[in-house]
Structures are given as C-alpha cells and as structure tokens.
Design a protein around this motif. Structure first.
Motif, short mmCIF file in Angstrom:
data_model
loop_
_atom_site.label_atom_id
_atom_site.label_comp_id
_atom_site.label_asym_id
_atom_site.label_seq_id
_atom_site.Cartn_x
_atom_site.Cartn_y
_atom_site.Cartn_z
N ALA A 268 0.83 -1.20 0.00
CA ALA A 268 0.00 0.00 0.00
C ALA A 268 0.87 1.25 0.00
N ARG A 269 1.88 1.27 0.83
CA ARG A 269 2.78 2.43 0.89
C ARG A 269 3.53 2.59 -0.43
N TRP A 270 3.98 1.49 -0.98
CA TRP A 270 4.68 1.52 -2.27
C TRP A 270 3.78 2.10 -3.36
N ALA A 271 2.53 1.63 -3.44
CA ALA A 271 1.61 2.09 -4.49
C ALA A 271 1.26 3.56 -4.33
N PHE B 200 7.26 -9.55 -4.34
CA PHE B 200 6.69 -8.51 -5.21
C PHE B 200 7.40 -7.19 -4.96
N LEU B 201 7.59 -6.83 -3.69
CA LEU B 201 8.29 -5.60 -3.35
C LEU B 201 9.73 -5.63 -3.86
N GLY B 202 10.38 -6.78 -3.72
CA GLY B 202 11.77 -6.89 -4.13
C GLY B 202 11.97 -6.78 -5.63
N ASP B 203 10.94 -7.07 -6.42
CA ASP B 203 11.07 -6.97 -7.87
C ASP B 203 11.08 -5.52 -8.35
N GLY B 204 10.56 -4.61 -7.55
CA GLY B 204 10.57 -3.20 -7.92
C GLY B 204 11.83 -2.52 -7.41
N SER B 205 11.93 -1.24 -7.65
CA SER B 205 13.10 -0.48 -7.20
C SER B 205 12.83 0.28 -5.91
N TYR B 206 11.57 0.37 -5.49
CA TYR B 206 11.24 1.17 -4.31
C TYR B 206 11.87 0.59 -3.04
N LEU B 207 11.76 -0.72 -2.84
CA LEU B 207 12.30 -1.33 -1.63
C LEU B 207 13.83 -1.20 -1.60
#
Length: 316
Positions: free
Chosen positions: A53-56, A211-218
């Motif tokens: 939720a925070r990521w989105a 899922f989080l790890g696949d993006g760059s945000y984390l």
C-alpha cells in the motif's frame, strides 16, 4: 571438648523497620526511568513498515512497471528459478553443482497468477476488469506474453514511467488490469490478498516481499538506510545504528572479488562459509592449529590468578 559460645538471644541483634512495598516501588521507578532513558538514547529508530500500500501510494509508476513485469514473466522472481519456478539455467552453482536445482521448487510461484490475476479475481471488480480477465484467460500464452511485454516496454519508454504518457498500442487488457491492481494496492487490499493462505493466522509474507523486491522502491529504501549489499547491510537495525556484528564475516565476501561480480555469489559465499565453519569445528583435530593456544600462552593470562596462587603454594 572445645568451648562453644552460647547462641545469642535474637533480641540482641539490631532491628530496623523495613518497607517492602516502598522498596518495590522505588526499584520499579528506577527501572522504568533507566529503560526509557537508555531506549531513547540507544534504541533503533521506529521505521514505518514498507508495504504494498505504501509503495503504491508513494511510487505508483514503479509499482505499475513492476506489476507489468510480473504479468509478462520478466521480473526477478519470475526468472529466479528454484525454489520458486523451473526457469532453465537460473540456479546458482558451485562448479558444476547447482544447489538451487538440487533443492527443487519448494515454494511454487507463478508471478502473473499469484501477484496479479488471483488478487484481481478475488476482489470486487467492474465490468471492464471482468471483461479484461476473461480476455486474458481466453488468449493464448504467446498472445498474453505479447500484450504484457509490449505494455512493459511502453512504460519503460514513457516519461517518468507514467502510464498516462504511454502511447496507444496493442496491449490487450493489460492496462485495465494493472490500473485496477494499483487501486487495490493503494487501498491496502493487495497486502491482505497476497498473504491469505487459508489459515487463521497469516504469517507467510513471502509473496508480498518478493513482489516488493522486484521493484526499485524497496531497494531505494534499503540503500537510503545503508542496508544495500554493497553497503555492508544484512542487519536488523538501520542507518548508523549497530546491527549484528557476527554477520560481518558473511557480508565481507560480497565486497571483494570474485564474489562481488559473480552471478553465483550467494552459492559461493555459502560454500565458503560452510568450509570455514567445518574448519572451525575441526580445530581440535588439526595438527599445529590446535597447539596455537599452548604456544601463545594466552591461557596463562586468562588464568593468571590460578598460576599466581599455584606458584605461591610451591614456595618453601
């Protein structure tokens, strides 16, 4: 017969009043003050949890691009290999031996199904989303791949990765599905959908973390707190706060060659640490190494009181 002094009367001992309740209250107060004071000075910061939720909400464009990659099967998790899937040649190796392939797929994950399609199917949806899901399911695998890959590529070329800047193209139902997934994530529903496992207590966070790890945000959050792999990370604490000192030996190898540039770094470091651990266990059986404590004389420094008293007892 030896002479024995009579036992003095109990009344001969001094007495003073003793307030147990008062002592308990004072001890409790001192403990609370010390705990709060030391925690304020030495404790780690209370960081806000990183959730879908925070990521989105904070980085919607990164979320959208990652969701498209999950749907296309081009994300890091989709191509990781065991224990998540059977991607050919994806397992890390030590020489000819692939440890990942030997373990096999123990946590099967299909990123398109588990991260995108299943949450969309389980959540309330509009007619356009229902039609999009039906179109996706009836399309061939190659057609699905074509749609998702085309949309992921278009997002990569759009200014700032903004979905609103993606030019028209043959993306099939992908934009509609990804847009609805973003809405679910912003509302906090996607976090619950990915941990739902049919149990009363939901404690398996493997899917949302992947899922989080696949993006760059984390990764950006970790790097900002000095927790990236090349920043000597791998600790519970963040920022400049100390973590577990015993992990330095693991993180050390990732900073030097050949581990720092190897695609098999995890397997190689694991193998090296296994050898070092075995050597440590076998120290009592290795000639020369087992005699180092005796040669160094450190034991005499540790047990100096014993040896001092032993010498004194031997003097005439």
């Amino acid at each position: 017969m030896p002479r024995r002094d009579p036992v003095p009367d109990s009344g001969a001992f001094p007495k003073r009043p003793y307030d147990l309740v008062k002592e308990f209250a004072v001890a409790l107060l001192v403990t609370v003050v010390l705990t709060v004071g030391l925690a304020a000075v030495f404790s780690s910061p209370d960081e806000e949890p990183v959730t879908l939720a925070r990521w989105a909400r904070v980085a919607p464009n990164d979320f959208t691009a990652t969701a498209a990659a999950e749907l296309a099967g081009t994300s890091g998790t989709a191509q990781y290999g065991p224990p998540y899937n059977n991607t050919p040649g994806a397992g890390q190796k030590i020489g000819p031996m692939s440890l990942q392939d030997a373990a096999g797929v123990t946590i099967p994950i299909n990123t398109a199904r588990d991260f995108v399609l299943r949450p969309l199917t389980a959540a309330p949806k509009s007619a356009s989303v229902s039609d999009g899901l039906a179109a996706w399911r009836t399309a061939s695998a190659s057609r699905q791949q074509q749609w998702a890959t085309a949309y992921a590529d278009a997002l990569g070329k759009a200014p700032g990765g903004d979905p609103a800047q993606v030019p028209p193209g043959d993306y099939g139902p992908v934009p509609v599905l990804i847009s609805r997934l973003l809405e679910l994530a912003r509302a906090g529903a996607l976090d619950g959908e990915l941990v739902a496992a049919g149990h009363f207590y939901q404690t398996d966070y493997t899917k949302p973390l992947l899922f989080l790890g696949d993006g760059s945000y984390l990764e950006d959050q970790a790097r900002a707190r000095h927790l990236a792999g090349d920043q000597w990370g791998m600790m519970n604490e963040t920022g400049n706060y100390p973590g577990q000192p015993w992990l330095w030996l693991y993180t050390l190898w990732y900073q030097i060659e050949p581990f720092s540039s190897s695609g098999n770094a995890d397997a190689l470091v694991w193998g090296l640490m296994a050898l070092l651990t075995l050597a440590f266990i076998l120290v009592p059986f290795i000639p020369g190494v087992r005699s180092i404590p005796r040669w160094s004389g450190v034991y005499r420094l540790v047990w100096r009181d014993y040896y001092r008293s032993h010498r004194s007892a031997r003097r005439p």
